[in-house]
Design a protein around this motif. Structure first.
Motif, PDB file in Angstrom:
ATOM      1  N   GLY A   1       2.041   5.708  -5.969  1.00  0.00           N
ATOM      2  CA  GLY A   1       1.631   6.771  -5.205  1.00  0.00           C
ATOM      3  C   GLY A   1       2.071   8.256  -5.780  1.00  0.00           C
ATOM      4  N   ASN A   2       2.549   8.029  -7.238  1.00  0.00           N
ATOM      5  CA  ASN A   2       2.987   9.319  -7.890  1.00  0.00           C
ATOM      6  C   ASN A   2       1.957   9.334  -9.076  1.00  0.00           C
ATOM      7  N   ARG A   3       0.720   8.937  -8.969  1.00  0.00           N
ATOM      8  CA  ARG A   3      -0.164   8.891 -10.118  1.00  0.00           C
ATOM      9  C   ARG A   3      -0.399  10.326 -10.706  1.00  0.00           C
ATOM     10  N   ALA A   4      -0.551  11.342  -9.914  1.00  0.00           N
ATOM     11  CA  ALA A   4      -1.049  12.490 -10.491  1.00  0.00           C
ATOM     12  C   ALA A   4      -0.078  13.090 -11.383  1.00  0.00           C
ATOM     13  N   ALA A   5       1.359  13.062 -10.942  1.00  0.00           N
ATOM     14  CA  ALA A   5       2.367  13.357 -11.718  1.00  0.00           C
ATOM     15  C   ALA A   5       2.680  12.552 -13.139  1.00  0.00           C
TER      16      ALA A   5
ATOM     17  N   MET B   1       0.872  -1.068   0.079  1.00  0.00           N
ATOM     18  CA  MET B   1      -0.071  -0.059  -0.117  1.00  0.00           C
ATOM     19  C   MET B   1       0.866   1.390  -0.039  1.00  0.00           C
ATOM     20  N   VAL B   2       0.616   2.192  -0.996  1.00  0.00           N
ATOM     21  CA  VAL B   2       1.328   3.492  -0.885  1.00  0.00           C
ATOM     22  C   VAL B   2       0.436   4.558  -0.885  1.00  0.00           C
ATOM     23  N   LEU B   3       0.843   5.432   0.174  1.00  0.00           N
ATOM     24  CA  LEU B   3       0.118   6.755   0.567  1.00  0.00           C
ATOM     25  C   LEU B   3       0.988   7.797  -0.012  1.00  0.00           C
ATOM     26  N   TRP B   4       0.105   8.882  -0.216  1.00  0.00           N
ATOM     27  CA  TRP B   4       0.754  10.125  -0.808  1.00  0.00           C
ATOM     28  C   TRP B   4       0.505  10.964   0.682  1.00  0.00           C
ATOM     29  N   TYR B   5       1.628  11.576   1.038  1.00  0.00           N
ATOM     30  CA  TYR B   5       1.153  12.595   2.182  1.00  0.00           C
ATOM     31  C   TYR B   5       1.286  14.005   1.822  1.00  0.00           C
ATOM     32  N   PRO B   6       0.479  14.876   2.517  1.00  0.00           N
ATOM     33  CA  PRO B   6       0.817  16.236   2.156  1.00  0.00           C
ATOM     34  C   PRO B   6       1.958  16.827   3.059  1.00  0.00           C
TER      35      PRO B   6
ATOM     36  N   ALA C   1      -9.206  14.784  -9.652  1.00  0.00           N
ATOM     37  CA  ALA C   1      -9.864  13.628  -8.920  1.00  0.00           C
ATOM     38  C   ALA C   1      -8.581  12.666  -8.324  1.00  0.00           C
ATOM     39  N   LEU C   2      -7.508  12.747  -8.998  1.00  0.00           N
ATOM     40  CA  LEU C   2      -6.379  12.194  -8.569  1.00  0.00           C
ATOM     41  C   LEU C   2      -5.806  12.906  -7.261  1.00  0.00           C
ATOM     42  N   VAL C   3      -5.764  14.228  -7.339  1.00  0.00           N
ATOM     43  CA  VAL C   3      -5.237  14.982  -6.417  1.00  0.00           C
ATOM     44  C   VAL C   3      -6.113  14.968  -5.207  1.00  0.00           C
ATOM     45  N   ARG C   4      -7.553  14.800  -5.279  1.00  0.00           N
ATOM     46  CA  ARG C   4      -8.420  14.709  -4.290  1.00  0.00           C
ATOM     47  C   ARG C   4      -8.312  13.589  -3.746  1.00  0.00           C
ATOM     48  N   MET C   5      -8.244  12.270  -4.405  1.00  0.00           N
ATOM     49  CA  MET C   5      -8.133  11.151  -3.595  1.00  0.00           C
ATOM     50  C   MET C   5      -6.582  11.289  -2.664  1.00  0.00           C
ATOM     51  N   ASP C   6      -5.560  11.514  -3.138  1.00  0.00           N
ATOM     52  CA  ASP C   6      -4.374  11.791  -2.446  1.00  0.00           C
ATOM     53  C   ASP C   6      -4.680  12.571  -1.099  1.00  0.00           C
ATOM     54  N   GLN C   7      -5.466  13.616  -1.139  1.00  0.00           N
ATOM     55  CA  GLN C   7      -5.632  14.458  -0.115  1.00  0.00           C
ATOM     56  C   GLN C   7      -6.494  13.833   0.710  1.00  0.00           C
ATOM     57  N   LEU C   8      -7.489  13.121   0.504  1.00  0.00           N
ATOM     58  CA  LEU C   8      -8.169  12.535   1.367  1.00  0.00           C
ATOM     59  C   LEU C   8      -7.437  11.084   1.827  1.00  0.00           C
ATOM     60  N   GLY C   9      -6.343  10.990   1.718  1.00  0.00           N
ATOM     61  CA  GLY C   9      -5.689   9.703   2.059  1.00  0.00           C
ATOM     62  C   GLY C   9      -5.985   8.107   1.557  1.00  0.00           C
ATOM     63  N   TYR C  10      -6.607   8.424   0.191  1.00  0.00           N
ATOM     64  CA  TYR C  10      -6.793   7.122  -0.294  1.00  0.00           C
ATOM     65  C   TYR C  10      -5.736   6.320  -0.668  1.00  0.00           C
TER      66      TYR C  10
END
Length: 174
Positions: free
Chosen positions: A123-127, A1-6, A154-163
Motif C-alpha cells: 500500500g506504500n508503493r509510491a513511497a 487487500m491493502v488500500l491507501w486512503y486520502p 500513475a501510482l498516485v492516481r491508482m491510490d486516488q481512485l481506490g485501486y
C-alpha cells in the motif's frame, strides 16, 4: 487487500520509505505528500548515508516532515515500518543510536497536529518507488505534480481512485 486512503481536509498525508542494502551499504529514501483529494502535492528521493534500514526509515521521515510542514499543520504520517510507527506512537526515544533522530522528529511534530499509522509495503508503493529512485539519483531531488515521473503519477492516481493493492503473506500453520 491493502488500500491507501486520502486524508480528510485540512490534513495532508505523508508516506515515506527508506532502504538499506547490507551487501552494498547503500541507503536511499523517498516519499510524497498528498492532499485531501488524494492528489500529489510534492515528492522527493535521494541517496543517503545510513547504517541500517531503520535509520534510513528515520531519515526519510525527517526529510518528508520538512517537506510536509511547508504545506500544512495537520500531517498524517503513514509508514510501512511497523517498528517505527510503534516507536513514534510511544513516549520512548528508542536505542541510543537513533535518539537524536527521534528527538528531532518529536521537536518537529510539536505545534502540529500529527497522527501515525502503519501500511503494508504494498500500500506504500509510491513511497517505495521514490526510495528506489534514490539509488539512481545523484542528489536530493524534489518533484511537484508536473515534474513527477510518469510512473509515480500513475501510482498516485491508482491510490486516488481506490485501486486495491494485494498483499500475500504466508500464514504459518502451527
Amino acid at each position: 487487500m491493502v488500500l491507501w486512503y486520502p486524508p480528510d481536509a485540512p490534513w495532508v498525508k505523508l508516506n515515506t520509505d527508506g532502504a538499506f542494502s547490507t551487501s552494498t551499504l547503500a541507503a536511499r529514501e523517498g516519499g510524497l505528500v498528498c492532499g485531501s483529494d488524494g492528489g500529489l502535492l510534492r515528492a522527493f528521493c535521494a541517496p543517503i548515508a545510513a547504517s541500517s534500514s531503520f535509520e534510513a526509515e528515520l531519515l526519510a521521515l525527517i526529510l518528508g516532515l520538512e517537506m510536509a510542514m511547508e504545506l500544512s499543520t495537520h500531517i498524517w504520517i503513514e509508514l510501512d515500518s511497523a517498528a517505527l510507527v510503534s516507536l513514534l506512537s510511544s513516549r520512548h526515544f528508542g536505542s541510543a543510536d537513533f535518539r537524536h533522530h527521534m528527538a528531532l522528529i518529536r521537536s518537529m511534530t510539536t505545534q502540529r497536529h500529527v497522527r501515525f499509522s502503519h501500511i503494508y509495503r504494498e500500500g506504500n508503493r509510491a513511497a517505495d518507488f521514490q526510495a528506489g529512485r534514490g539509488v539512481q539519483t545523484p542528489a536530493l531531488t524534489y518533484f511537484d505534480p508536473i515534474s513527477a515521473p510518469r510512473y509515480l503519477k500513475a501510482l498516485v492516481r491508482m491510490d486516488q481512485l481506490g485501486y486495491p493493492n494485494f498483499c500475500f503473506r504466508r500464514k504459518d500453520v502451527g
